[in-house]
Design a protein around this motif. Structure first.
Motif, mmCIF file in Angstrom:
data_model
loop_
_atom_site.group_PDB
_atom_site.id
_atom_site.type_symbol
_atom_site.label_atom_id
_atom_site.label_comp_id
_atom_site.label_asym_id
_atom_site.label_seq_id
_atom_site.Cartn_x
_atom_site.Cartn_y
_atom_site.Cartn_z
ATOM 1 N N CYS A 170 -20.873 -39.496 -4.032
ATOM 2 C CA CYS A 170 -21.652 -40.724 -4.195
ATOM 3 C C CYS A 170 -23.038 -40.478 -3.374
ATOM 4 O O CYS A 170 -23.140 -39.951 -2.248
ATOM 5 C CB CYS A 170 -20.838 -41.746 -3.304
ATOM 6 S SG CYS A 170 -21.568 -43.412 -3.315
ATOM 7 N N VAL A 171 -24.027 -41.080 -4.100
ATOM 8 C CA VAL A 171 -25.369 -41.141 -3.572
ATOM 9 C C VAL A 171 -26.244 -41.587 -4.579
ATOM 10 O O VAL A 171 -25.960 -41.799 -5.593
ATOM 11 C CB VAL A 171 -26.036 -39.569 -2.959
ATOM 12 C CG1 VAL A 171 -26.531 -38.843 -4.468
ATOM 13 C CG2 VAL A 171 -27.155 -39.391 -2.235
ATOM 14 N N GLY A 172 -27.533 -41.863 -4.130
ATOM 15 C CA GLY A 172 -28.524 -42.667 -4.713
ATOM 16 C C GLY A 172 -29.876 -42.160 -4.813
ATOM 17 O O GLY A 172 -30.248 -41.047 -3.896
ATOM 18 N N ASP A 173 -30.771 -42.748 -5.585
ATOM 19 C CA ASP A 173 -32.129 -42.349 -5.385
ATOM 20 C C ASP A 173 -32.382 -40.688 -5.712
ATOM 21 O O ASP A 173 -33.018 -40.190 -4.682
ATOM 22 C CB ASP A 173 -32.696 -42.578 -4.035
ATOM 23 C CG ASP A 173 -32.594 -44.034 -3.825
ATOM 24 O OD1 ASP A 173 -33.632 -44.915 -4.124
ATOM 25 O OD2 ASP A 173 -31.479 -44.495 -3.510
ATOM 26 N N THR A 174 -32.014 -40.400 -7.064
ATOM 27 C CA THR A 174 -31.973 -38.829 -7.327
ATOM 28 C C THR A 174 -33.260 -38.257 -7.996
ATOM 29 O O THR A 174 -33.147 -37.226 -8.027
ATOM 30 C CB THR A 174 -30.546 -38.486 -8.052
ATOM 31 O OG1 THR A 174 -30.465 -39.429 -9.072
ATOM 32 C CG2 THR A 174 -29.365 -39.096 -6.951
ATOM 33 N N GLY A 175 -33.854 -39.337 -8.792
ATOM 34 C CA GLY A 175 -34.737 -38.813 -9.724
ATOM 35 C C GLY A 175 -35.696 -38.067 -9.193
ATOM 36 O O GLY A 175 -36.400 -38.382 -8.415
ATOM 37 N N GLY A 176 -35.673 -36.568 -9.713
ATOM 38 C CA GLY A 176 -36.445 -35.757 -9.339
ATOM 39 C C GLY A 176 -37.880 -35.687 -9.686
ATOM 40 O O GLY A 176 -38.443 -34.799 -10.168
ATOM 41 N N ILE A 177 -38.708 -36.795 -9.575
ATOM 42 C CA ILE A 177 -40.081 -36.830 -9.828
ATOM 43 C C ILE A 177 -40.955 -36.014 -8.603
ATOM 44 O O ILE A 177 -40.275 -35.983 -7.497
ATOM 45 C CB ILE A 177 -40.606 -38.307 -9.756
ATOM 46 C CG1 ILE A 177 -41.810 -38.404 -10.558
ATOM 47 C CG2 ILE A 177 -40.541 -39.038 -8.605
ATOM 48 C CD1 ILE A 177 -42.142 -39.873 -11.013
ATOM 49 N N HIS A 178 -42.253 -35.526 -8.828
ATOM 50 C CA HIS A 178 -43.173 -34.869 -8.071
ATOM 51 C C HIS A 178 -42.313 -33.334 -7.845
ATOM 52 O O HIS A 178 -43.252 -32.546 -7.634
ATOM 53 C CB HIS A 178 -43.513 -35.863 -6.849
ATOM 54 C CG HIS A 178 -44.305 -36.884 -7.194
ATOM 55 N ND1 HIS A 178 -45.641 -36.912 -7.220
ATOM 56 C CD2 HIS A 178 -44.059 -38.269 -7.149
ATOM 57 C CE1 HIS A 178 -46.092 -37.964 -7.578
ATOM 58 N NE2 HIS A 178 -45.005 -38.828 -7.468
ATOM 59 N N ASP A 179 -41.216 -33.463 -6.981
ATOM 60 C CA ASP A 179 -40.739 -32.241 -6.550
ATOM 61 C C ASP A 179 -39.163 -32.080 -7.099
ATOM 62 O O ASP A 179 -38.357 -32.198 -6.393
ATOM 63 C CB ASP A 179 -41.055 -32.098 -5.149
ATOM 64 C CG ASP A 179 -40.338 -30.869 -4.677
ATOM 65 O OD1 ASP A 179 -40.016 -29.819 -5.413
ATOM 66 O OD2 ASP A 179 -40.342 -30.614 -3.449
ATOM 67 N N PRO A 180 -39.006 -31.641 -8.270
ATOM 68 C CA PRO A 180 -37.741 -31.313 -8.804
ATOM 69 C C PRO A 180 -36.683 -30.817 -7.997
ATOM 70 O O PRO A 180 -35.408 -30.818 -7.987
ATOM 71 C CB PRO A 180 -37.816 -31.010 -10.349
ATOM 72 C CG PRO A 180 -39.194 -31.309 -10.589
ATOM 73 C CD PRO A 180 -39.999 -31.232 -9.099
ATOM 74 N N ALA A 181 -37.086 -29.670 -7.130
ATOM 75 C CA ALA A 181 -36.348 -28.806 -6.498
ATOM 76 C C ALA A 181 -35.514 -29.539 -5.623
ATOM 77 O O ALA A 181 -34.197 -29.124 -5.285
ATOM 78 C CB ALA A 181 -37.109 -27.777 -5.545
ATOM 79 N N LYS A 182 -35.764 -30.767 -4.926
ATOM 80 C CA LYS A 182 -35.085 -31.444 -4.183
ATOM 81 C C LYS A 182 -33.625 -31.962 -4.831
ATOM 82 O O LYS A 182 -32.696 -31.742 -4.416
ATOM 83 C CB LYS A 182 -35.772 -32.769 -3.324
ATOM 84 C CG LYS A 182 -36.936 -32.262 -2.802
ATOM 85 C CD LYS A 182 -36.778 -31.442 -1.436
ATOM 86 C CE LYS A 182 -38.038 -31.300 -0.559
ATOM 87 N NZ LYS A 182 -39.356 -30.756 -1.192
ATOM 88 N N GLN A 183 -33.859 -32.506 -5.986
ATOM 89 C CA GLN A 183 -32.897 -33.015 -6.637
ATOM 90 C C GLN A 183 -31.861 -31.875 -7.105
ATOM 91 O O GLN A 183 -30.646 -32.018 -7.004
ATOM 92 C CB GLN A 183 -33.135 -33.998 -8.121
ATOM 93 C CG GLN A 183 -32.111 -34.598 -8.671
ATOM 94 C CD GLN A 183 -32.573 -35.288 -10.055
ATOM 95 O OE1 GLN A 183 -33.635 -34.853 -10.608
ATOM 96 N NE2 GLN A 183 -31.631 -35.773 -10.686
ATOM 97 N N PHE A 184 -32.541 -30.833 -7.801
ATOM 98 C CA PHE A 184 -31.644 -29.704 -8.176
ATOM 99 C C PHE A 184 -30.745 -29.076 -7.065
ATOM 100 O O PHE A 184 -29.719 -28.959 -7.320
ATOM 101 C CB PHE A 184 -32.411 -28.724 -8.833
ATOM 102 C CG PHE A 184 -32.804 -29.029 -10.232
ATOM 103 C CD1 PHE A 184 -32.231 -28.698 -11.308
ATOM 104 C CD2 PHE A 184 -33.801 -30.152 -10.580
ATOM 105 C CE1 PHE A 184 -32.484 -28.793 -12.687
ATOM 106 C CE2 PHE A 184 -34.257 -30.173 -11.966
ATOM 107 C CZ PHE A 184 -33.453 -29.701 -12.950
#
Length: 502
Positions: A170-184
């Motif tokens: 479970c988690v939210g706010d995933t969209g990897g805009i600006h810096d996709p490395a964080k989401q990936f």
């Protein structure tokens, strides 16, 4: 209840090796960046080619006319598409059930966000959103309920029941805009957490997303970069409630509120959305943007709290949002209370994107929304065992005491959106020291137990008939090709019989 994980360390082998089972011998685990390797459990339901790179002809043809390397993409919309139903594999393996769903690609693939164009990375950040609340789309069926067996199949659900507990992400706010490395990095850690475990030893059965899947206006055009591609190796279902950005619209974009979300999470059958391109994941069959997920040991009521941003509150009911969602909540609470009286007691979780409580300096709490939820709970004679939210881009854990029962309120908006939120500072120009004891607007004791506004990550919840154990795994992306590190950042257990937290 399944015993707590004894540690958090696990190492992912490189190149041609299989993904190993999670072995935990310390409080830290490393997750290597994915490299092509054969995935053991998953089996394709239909022959598929490997996922295309971002430079495939289709992608280039689609983006080339509007591509400007030095500027954000001009907002673009596309007409609705007709999904193509997948072929059902009569002999599925792994998490590709006979219900027609496909979750992950058949082979692990390397992260390719480095091939995203600037237009992809910045998406529609140049568009001006409307700040007006939007009507809530009606579910395509009523009651708006979904059973986990409809997605994973009865045989798999029987395995979960036999294991005497269920685990999920479970988690939210995933969209990897600006810096996709964080989401990936977070998505890769979650995929590796599936490993080669089984339901008997705690493999997560699904991912429950707390909203803001795609920034900034939820356009379906960006579902490849911000949803399908990051989770291409995540071999389990993904359920979701929408966040405010999933429902936003703009005068410059011809789309209805939540259009992209509905076409990817609320289809009437599992289908292949063209925005997935060559990736295998099929759409989800949630009955609506608000719904109840029934699973062994837990019922999760998911609500949509509309498009409020920044200093404004989330809304679940009102003149524009309409009364239907609040009526749904009242009906679901009454039904679950009746089931408990008859001897069936699952844990009850409430998921809503806007948090009732937050100390974020960038986002407001939602006390009016909480009053509506409290009134529905009081009328039904039942309160949720836990409340899960996102929206504020950090981790917060509150304990609210009602009628001598301790109820955790969790904010988990650290799933990959690039900019984490700071905490409000007090008179000494410092954030609060924890535990910070106070009261809520209704006079109930409220304690801020923990917060973390420097670490991305995800939650796992393990739920049995007697307890819920929640673990926050912090994920620090690797630098210069180094592996991401994953550590236990917080953990607690809620005793469902005494309703006390340890």
């Amino acid at each position: 209840m399944v015993a707590k994980k004894s540690s958090a360390k696990k190492t992912v082998k490189t190149a041609a090796s299989k993904r190993p089972a999670a072995k935990k011998t310390s409080t830290k685990k490393t997750v290597a960046k994915k490299t092509p390797a054969k995935k053991t459990p998953a089996k394709k339901t239909t022959p598929k080619k490997a996922a295309p790179a971002k430079t495939t002809p289709r992608k280039a043809a689609k983006k080339a006319p509007a591509k400007k390397p030095s500027a954000p993409k001009t907002p673009v919309t596309k007409p609705p598409t007709t999904p193509v139903p997948p072929t059902i594999d009569p002999n599925p393996t792994g998490n590709t059930p006979a219900t027609g769903f496909v979750f992950a690609n058949p082979k692990l693939t390397a992260d390719d966000y480095g091939n995203f164009s600037k237009a992809d990375v910045f998406a529609d950040s140049g568009a001006t959103p409307s700040l007006q609340l939007q009507p809530v789309p009606a579910p395509w069926k009523t009651p708006s309920e979904l059973s986990l067996s409809q997605v994973l199949g009865t045989a798999t659900v029987a395995q979960i029941t036999a294991a005497k507990s269920i685990t999920f992400h479970c988690v939210g706010d995933t969209g990897g805009i600006h810096d996709p490395a964080k989401q990936f990095a977070v998505a890769d850690a979650m995929a590796n957490d599936l490993g080669s475990k089984t339901y008997a030893n705690g493999i997560p059965a699904f991912f429950f997303h707390l909203g803001d899947v795609v920034y900034y206006l939820g356009q379906e055009l960006y579902y490849y970069e911000q949803y399908y591609d990051p989770y291409r190796d995540y071999d389990a279902p993904i359920f979701a409630i929408p966040g405010n950005h999933d429902g936003m619209i703009s005068p410059s974009i011809k789309q209805t509120t939540l259009q992209g979300f509905v076409e990817n999470f609320c289809t009437q059958a599992p289908s292949k959305n063209p925005e997935a391109q060559g990736l295998a994941r099929t759409t989800m069959i949630q009955p609506g943007v608000y719904f109840t997920l029934h699973a062994p040991f837990v019922d999760i009521i998911g609500l949509y709290s509309n498009i409020a941003e920044g200093g404004t509150e989330g809304v679940i009911s009102g003149p524009i949002a309409g009364p239907a969602q609040l009526a749904f909540l009242q009906q679901q609470l009454a039904a679950i209370a009746a089931a408990r009286k008859s001897g069936t007691r699952n844990a009850l979780l409430l998921a809503v994107h806007h948090p009732p409580f937050t100390g974020s300096q960038d986002h407001a709490p939602s006390p009016t929304m909480l009053k509506q939820i409290d009134a529905a709970c009081t009328a039904a004679g039942i309160y949720p065992d836990m409340v899960l939210s996102g929206h504020a881009h950090l981790y917060e854990r509150y304990t609210r005491t009602i009628n001598n029962s301790q109820i955790p309120f969790i904010v988990a908006g650290m799933g990959g959106y690039w900019n984490l939120s700071g905490m409000k500072k007090g008179t000494n120009n410092q954030p609060p020291a924890t535990p910070f004891v106070g009261t809520d607007a209704s006079g109930n004791k409220l304690v801020l137990e923990k917060f973390n506004n420097t670490t991305f990550g995800y939650l796992t919840l393990n739920i049995s008939a007697s307890a819920i154990t929640l673990t926050f795994y912090g994920v620090t992306p690797g630098v210069g090709g180094q592996a991401a590190s994953v550590t236990v950042a917080d953990q607690f257990t809620l005793d469902l019989n005494k309703h006390t937290i340890t």
